[in-house]
Enzyme design. Structure first.
Site, mmCIF file in Angstrom:
data_model
loop_
_atom_site.group_PDB
_atom_site.id
_atom_site.type_symbol
_atom_site.label_atom_id
_atom_site.label_comp_id
_atom_site.label_asym_id
_atom_site.label_seq_id
_atom_site.Cartn_x
_atom_site.Cartn_y
_atom_site.Cartn_z
ATOM 1 C CB CYS A 2 -0.906 0.006 1.226
ATOM 2 S SG CYS A 2 -1.833 -1.513 1.470
ATOM 3 N NE ARG A 27 3.768 1.446 -2.267
ATOM 4 C CZ ARG A 27 4.977 1.141 -1.811
ATOM 5 N NH1 ARG A 27 6.044 1.694 -2.355
ATOM 6 N NH2 ARG A 27 5.144 0.284 -0.830
ATOM 7 C CD1 TRP A 76 -3.534 -4.180 -4.394
ATOM 8 C CD2 TRP A 76 -2.723 -5.629 -2.901
ATOM 9 N NE1 TRP A 76 -3.450 -5.406 -4.999
ATOM 10 C CE2 TRP A 76 -2.959 -6.313 -4.115
ATOM 11 C CE3 TRP A 76 -2.225 -6.340 -1.819
ATOM 12 C CZ2 TRP A 76 -2.699 -7.662 -4.262
ATOM 13 C CZ3 TRP A 76 -1.960 -7.683 -1.972
ATOM 14 C CH2 TRP A 76 -2.199 -8.327 -3.187
ATOM 15 C CG ASN A 102 1.832 0.588 3.692
ATOM 16 O OD1 ASN A 102 0.654 0.873 3.527
ATOM 17 N ND2 ASN A 102 2.810 1.209 3.062
ATOM 18 N N GLY A 103 1.182 -3.363 5.909
ATOM 19 C CA GLY A 103 1.647 -4.569 6.584
ATOM 20 C C GLY A 103 0.492 -5.421 7.066
ATOM 21 C CD GLU A 483 6.644 -18.661 -15.494
ATOM 22 O OE1 GLU A 483 6.664 -17.434 -15.312
ATOM 23 O OE2 GLU A 483 5.670 -19.261 -16.011
ATOM 24 C CE LYS A 487 7.275 -14.416 -16.193
ATOM 25 N NZ LYS A 487 6.273 -15.178 -16.854
ATOM 26 C CD GLU A 490 4.784 -13.729 -20.039
ATOM 27 O OE1 GLU A 490 3.574 -13.637 -19.791
ATOM 28 O OE2 GLU A 490 5.653 -13.941 -19.161
ATOM 29 C CG HIS A 506 10.365 -38.735 -27.850
ATOM 30 N ND1 HIS A 506 10.078 -40.018 -28.260
ATOM 31 C CD2 HIS A 506 10.944 -38.853 -26.621
ATOM 32 C CE1 HIS A 506 10.443 -40.873 -27.318
ATOM 33 N NE2 HIS A 506 10.983 -40.190 -26.315
ATOM 34 C CE LYS A 605 0.808 -8.334 -13.084
ATOM 35 N NZ LYS A 605 2.073 -9.058 -13.294
#
Length: 610
Positions: A2, A27, A76, A102-103, A483, A487, A490, A506, A605
Site C-alpha cells: 500500500c 504500487r 491494497w 502498511n503490513g 516458465e 518469460k 513475453e 522425440h 496484466k
C-alpha cells in the site's frame, strides 16, 4: 505494498499529500483515504473512497481542507474487501487516534477479542483498526508514548503514520519490516512508503529501521526505539529523479519485482509455519480441515504462469501428500466432461483473481458440487469471493505485466499447502519440520542468487542475438522449463519453447544446431544423471548449452558452454530458486534487444476475457 504519505509544514498539507499519493499509484491499490487536522474546529476530518485517487480528490475538493498536517493512504486489500469502511485512515472509539498502515498485524484477532471485551467497538473488517483501539488504551495526552507502548504488544509487520486530535501538531511514524522514509525540508517534513512523493520537495531523507518510532513536528524530527531510547541519525541526500524513485532506483518495475522476491516469499510464509510440529497454519482454510482430510483427488485450473505454478504443485501434492492431482488448462476444463466426485477438490490459481477462463472453470466445478479453493493475490477479487476457502499470496501488486514475484509466491503457497495436506495424512513430523526449516531459508538463498545479477546480465549479452531457444528440465523443474521459456517470449519476443528433457529426442532435437541454444535446468537431484545424458545429446550435435546447476557442481562446467549456479535445497523446493535466474536472464535479454520490459506488446496484466 500500500502507499503512505504524511506531511507537516508551512504548505497546504492536503494539496501536498494528495500530489504525493498520486506518485504512489504505481504500487497498485483499490481504495484511498485522507485524514487532516482542522485547526479551527480542533478536530480531525477524514475522507475515503473506493477506487482511484481521483475520486478521493473530488471529495476533498468539495470541502475546505487547508491544514498544516495530513496523512494519506492507498490501500491494497489484505484483511477485508475493498470498501469505504475498510479503507484507511482508521480511528478509535473517540475519533482521537487516526492512522494509516502498511503490513499485516498477525495477532490482531487476539488483540481484537481483548479490546472488544474491554468495551471497544470495532467497525471495519481490517487488522489495522485494532491498532487505533490499542493506542487508545495507552493514550494519556502523549501520542508517541502511547504508540510505543501499543507496538510492544503487536506481532507482524507495519509501516505507520499516526495523528491525534488531542495531541495535535505532530505525526508519529513507526516501522517493522515495511519501508518508511522521512523527508527533511525547510520547515516541513514528509513521511512516505518510498521517496517518490518526497523528492519534489527535498532530497534529504531519513530511513526508519525496524523497531523505530519517529515523532515529527514543524520544529524537527526525533527518533526512538521501542525501549523509548533516543536515537540520533543524520539525513542522507538522494540523487534520484522523482520518476526513478517510484522504482526504488531500478530501471524497470520488472527488475524491482524480481529483487522483491525474497521479501515476497517471507510474506507468503509469515505466521503460517508451526515449526515445532512441522505444520502449516493457513487461516483461510479454518473450518475446512475435515473436508480437506477427505480429499482424494485435486484438480487445479489455471492459465499462463499460474498454470506452470500448478504443474510444480502437482509434483508436490502427489509426492508428499499422496493425493492424485491433475492440472487443467482452465480454458478447456468446461469444454471437457471433467469427472468430479465427492472427494474432488478444485483449486483455482490466479494472481489477479479475475482471470476469465479460470472463473469459468470454477463455476463449472461448483455446478458439479466440488469443494473449491482459491490461491489468489488480490483480496476481494471474484475468485477469492466465489471459492469456498483459499490462501492469499501476500505478494503485493505487480506492476510489470509479465508475472515474476507472484509466480514465486504461488510456489511458496503450494509448498505450504503440501505441508498442510501432507501432515493431515502420512507425512511424518520429522519430514514436516525439514520442509518447514528449508522453506524459511529460501529467501536468503534467493538473495544469494540475486547477487549474481551482473553475471547473468553478461550471459544475456552473449546470447541476446539468438532468435530461438529450447528450455529443458525434468520432474520438479520440468514446469520451470515452461516458465523460463514463457518469460523469454513475453519480455524479449524471442521464440522459446519449454520441454521435458526426455521429450527432446522425440522431435525437438531436429532443430538443434550452432545457432539454436538450449538451456537445461539440471540441479543435483533424483533425475540429475538423466538430464546430463540429454545435455550430452545436444553437445554431440554441436548445440550451445547453458546449464542451471547446483552450487559446487564442478563437473557440469566441463560439459556446458555456460553455467548459472543456485544454492542447494530440497528437491521439491528447487523451483523456487531455479526460476529466479531465468527471470533475470529474460529481463536482461529483453533490455538488450530494446523491448518495453514492463509493458510487453499485446499483453495485459489481468486477462478478463475468454
Amino acid at each position: 505494498m500500500c502507499g503512505i504519505v504524511g506531511y507537516i509544514g508551512n504548505k497546504n498539507a492536503v494539496e501536498v499529500g494528495l500530489e504525493g499519493l498520486k506518485r504512489l499509484e504505481y504500487r497498485g491499490y483499490d481504495s484511498a483515504g485522507a485524514a487532516f487536522f482542522d485547526g479551527k474546529k480542533r478536530t480531525v476530518r477524514s475522507f475515503k473512497s473506493v477506487g482511484r485517487v481521483a475520486q478521493l480528490e473530488e471529495k476533498l475538493a468539495k470541502h475546505n481542507s487547508d491544514s498544516e498536517l495530513a496523512i494519506f493512504h492507498t490501500r491494497w486489500a489484505t484483511h477485508g474487501t475493498p470498501t469505504v469502511k475498510n479503507a484507511h485512515p482508521h480511528t478509535d472509539c473517540t475519533s482521537n487516534i487516526w492512522l494509516v498502515h502498511n503490513g499485516i498485524i498477525e495477532n490482531y484477532k487476539d488483540l481484537k477479542a481483548r479490546l472488544v471485551a474491554r468495551g471497544h467497538t470495532v467497525t471495519s473488517d481490517t487488522d489495522t483498526e485494532i491498532l487505533t483501539h490499542l493506542i487508545e488504551e495507552y493514550f494519556d495526552g502523549n501520542l508517541e508514548k502511547a504508540v510505543t507502548k501499543a507496538l510492544k504488544r503487536v506481532e507482524g509487520t507495519y509501516g505507520l503514520a499516526i495523528i491525534s486530535r488531542d495531541d495535535p501538531h505532530k505525526i508519529v511514524a513507526a516501522r517493522n519490516s515495511s519501508p518508511l522514509v522521512i523527508g527533511v525540508g525547510e520547515g516541513e517534513f514528509m513521511v512516505a512508503s518510498d521517496a517518490s512523493p518526497i523528492l519534489p520537495h527535498t532530497n534529504k531523507v531519513v530511513y526508519l529501521n525496524d523497531g523505530e518510532v519517529a515523532t515529527i513536528t514543524q520544529k524537527g524530527l526525533s527518533l526512538s526505539n521501542l525501549k523509548q531510547e533516543t536515537l540520533i541519525r543524520a539525513p542522507e541526500e538522494l540523487d534520484w529523479a522523482a520518476d526513478e524513485a517510484q522504482k526504488d532506483g531500478f530501471p524497470h518495475f520488472t527488475l524491482k519485482e524480481i529483487h522483491e522476491i525474497p521479501e515476497v516469499i517471507a510474506n507468503s510464509l509469515r505466521g503460517r509455519i508451526v515449526m515445532k510440529e512441522g505444520l502449516a497454519k493457513l487461516g483461510g482454510l479454518e473450518g475446512f480441515e475435515g473436508q480437506l482430510r477427505d480429499v482424494s483427488k485435486i484438480i487445479m485450473v489455471a492459465m499462463g504462469t499460474a498454470y506452470n505454478a500448478g504443474l510444480v504443485g502437482e509434483y508436490m501434492f502427489e509426492e508428499y501428500a499422496g493425493i492424485t492431482t491433475e492440472v487443467e488448462n482452465a480454458a478447456e476444463f468446461r469444454y471437457r466432461k471433467p469427472i468430479i466426485d465427492k472427494g474432488t477438490l478444485v483449486l483455482a490459481i490466479s494472481q489477479s483473481g479475475e482471470t476469465a477462463d479460470t472463473l469459468a472453470a470454477l463455476h463449472e466445478a461448483k455446478r458439479k458440487g466440488a469443494l473449491t479453493l482459491g490461491i489468489v493475490n488480490t483480496v476481494g477479487s471474484t475468485i477469492a469471493r466465489e471459492t469456498d476457502a483459499g490462501v492469499y499470496n501476500h505478494a503485493g501488486p505487480e506492476i510489470g505485466v509479465a508475472s515474476t514475484k507472484a509466480f514465486n509466491s504461488q510456489l511458496a503457497v503450494f509448498a505450504l499447502l503440501t505441508l498442510f495436506l501432507g501432515r493431515q495424512r502420512q507425512m511424518s513430523q520429522v519430514m514436516g519440520k525439514r520442509i518447514a526449516e528449508e522453506l524459511l531459508s529460501i529467501p536468503d538463498k534467493i538473495r544469494w542468487i540475486l547477487k549474481q545479477d551482473q553475471k547473468i546480465k553478461a550471459l544475456a549479452k552473449k546470447y541476446s542475438k539468438f532468435d530461438n531457444f529450447l528450455y529443458m528440465g525434468r520432474k520438479y523443474n520440468f514446469p520451470i522449463a515452461f516458465e523460463g521459456a514463457l518469460k523469454l517470449k513475453e519480455l524479449s519476443y524471442v521464440h522459446a519453447e519449454g520441454y521435458g528433457a526426455a521429450e527432446m529426442k522425440h522431435g525437438p532435437i531436429a532443430l538443434i544446431n550452432k545457432d539454436f541454444p538450449s538451456l537445461f535446468i539440471v540441479p543435483t537431484d533424483s533425475v540429475y544423471e538423466k538430464v546430463v545424458s540429454n545435455i550430452e545429446e545436444i553437445k554431440a550435435r554441436k548445440g550451445l548449452v547453458i546449464a542451471l546447476a547446483t552450487q559446487g557442481n564442478r563437473k557440469i562446467v566441463q560439459l556446458a558452454d555456460d553455467v548459472i549456479f543456485i544454492p542447494k535445497t530440497l528437491e521439491m523446493l528447487t523451483p523456487l530458486l531455479s526460476v529466479v535466474p531465468l527471470q533475470l536472464f529474460a529481463y536482461h535479454v529483453a533490455v538488450l534487444r530494446g523491448c518495453d520490459v514492463d509493458k510487453p506488446r499485446n499483453l495485459a496484466k489481468s486477462v478478463t476475457v475468454e
